[in-house]
Design a protein around this motif. Structure first.
Motif, short mmCIF file in Angstrom:
data_model
loop_
_atom_site.label_atom_id
_atom_site.label_comp_id
_atom_site.label_asym_id
_atom_site.label_seq_id
_atom_site.Cartn_x
_atom_site.Cartn_y
_atom_site.Cartn_z
N GLY A 296 -10.25 -21.76 18.37
CA GLY A 296 -10.79 -20.49 18.85
C GLY A 296 -10.37 -20.18 20.27
N ARG A 297 -10.42 -21.19 21.13
CA ARG A 297 -10.01 -20.98 22.53
C ARG A 297 -8.53 -20.62 22.63
NH1 ARG A 297 -13.01 -25.47 26.33
NH2 ARG A 297 -15.14 -24.75 25.94
N ILE A 298 -7.71 -21.35 21.90
CA ILE A 298 -6.27 -21.08 21.94
C ILE A 298 -5.98 -19.68 21.42
CG2 ILE A 298 -4.03 -21.70 20.92
CD1 ILE A 298 -5.00 -24.64 21.02
N GLU A 299 -6.55 -19.36 20.26
CA GLU A 299 -6.29 -18.04 19.67
C GLU A 299 -6.75 -16.91 20.58
OE1 GLU A 299 -6.23 -16.55 15.23
OE2 GLU A 299 -8.31 -16.79 15.93
N ALA A 300 -7.93 -17.05 21.19
CA ALA A 300 -8.44 -16.01 22.09
C ALA A 300 -7.54 -15.85 23.32
CB ALA A 300 -9.87 -16.33 22.50
N HIS A 301 -7.06 -16.95 23.85
CA HIS A 301 -6.19 -16.90 25.03
C HIS A 301 -4.87 -16.20 24.69
CE1 HIS A 301 -5.20 -18.26 29.10
NE2 HIS A 301 -3.97 -18.46 28.64
N ILE A 302 -4.28 -16.60 23.58
CA ILE A 302 -3.01 -15.98 23.17
C ILE A 302 -3.23 -14.50 22.83
CG2 ILE A 302 -1.19 -15.99 21.41
CD1 ILE A 302 -1.54 -19.06 21.28
N GLU A 303 -4.33 -14.20 22.16
CA GLU A 303 -4.64 -12.80 21.80
C GLU A 303 -4.66 -11.92 23.04
OE1 GLU A 303 -5.69 -9.65 19.19
OE2 GLU A 303 -5.38 -11.71 18.55
N ARG A 304 -5.38 -12.35 24.07
CA ARG A 304 -5.47 -11.56 25.31
C ARG A 304 -4.09 -11.34 25.92
NH1 ARG A 304 -10.05 -14.81 25.85
NH2 ARG A 304 -8.94 -16.26 27.21
N ALA A 305 -3.28 -12.39 25.95
CA ALA A 305 -1.96 -12.29 26.56
C ALA A 305 -1.04 -11.36 25.76
CB ALA A 305 -1.33 -13.68 26.68
N LEU A 306 -1.04 -11.50 24.44
CA LEU A 306 -0.19 -10.65 23.61
C LEU A 306 -0.63 -9.20 23.63
CD1 LEU A 306 0.42 -12.95 20.50
CD2 LEU A 306 2.10 -12.29 22.23
#
Length: 154
Positions: free
Chosen positions: A23-33
């Motif tokens: 969840g943390r990884i996906e949320a971080h990547i989501e924000r950046a993309l």
């Protein structure tokens, strides 16, 4: 086994840690993309999976294979393909040997966006893993992720 069984509790805690890391990884990547490229994680994943196809035998993925690769249902994957097609990033066409089959390819614009977004995705992944490595509960999972060399077969 009972609900208070230590083995079951440890298993549950491990699953919770893995879920938290994901969840943390996906949320971080989501924000950046989203910020850099107006792409969601799922959209990026779909473009990435489809960009790896090739013409010839076994070169194109069936929608079920694509859905499995991006971890969505077939109907959700179809909706995602439609959204990216509407943006000019994907195109669909009939299979030349089986008129019932429909192929989906990444357009030149989609490949360009994917190339622009890939460094953002990779940097955000690295940042999220580095941050998670500081958490003693997540650090062992980060080490496992960092040692994986190939995707897990589905």
């Amino acid at each position: 086994m009972t609900a208070t069984d230590p083995a079951l509790t440890a298993l549950s805690q491990g699953w919770c840690a893995l879920s938290l890391l994901h969840g943390r990884i996906e949320a971080h990547i989501e924000r950046a993309l989203q910020a850099g490229h107006d792409l969601s994680v799922r959209e990026y994943s779909l473009l990435d999976v489809l960009s790896r196809q090739h013409d010839g035998d076994g070169g194109h993925l069936q929608m079920k294979q694509v859905a499995d690769a991006v971890v969505l249902s077939q109907s959700a994957t179809t909706r995602l393909v439609t959204r990216l097609e509407d943006r000019g990033l994907l195109e669909r066409y009939l299979c030349p040997t089986d008129r019932r089959g429909i192929y989906t390819n990444v357009t030149a614009a989609g490949l360009e966006l994917l190339d622009e977004a890939r460094p953002t995705n990779d940097a955000a992944l690295r940042e999220a893993l580095d941050e998670a490595a500081g958490n003693p509960d997540l650090a062992p999972l980060v080490r496992v992720v960092e040692t994986l060399k190939t995707p897990v077969p589905g």
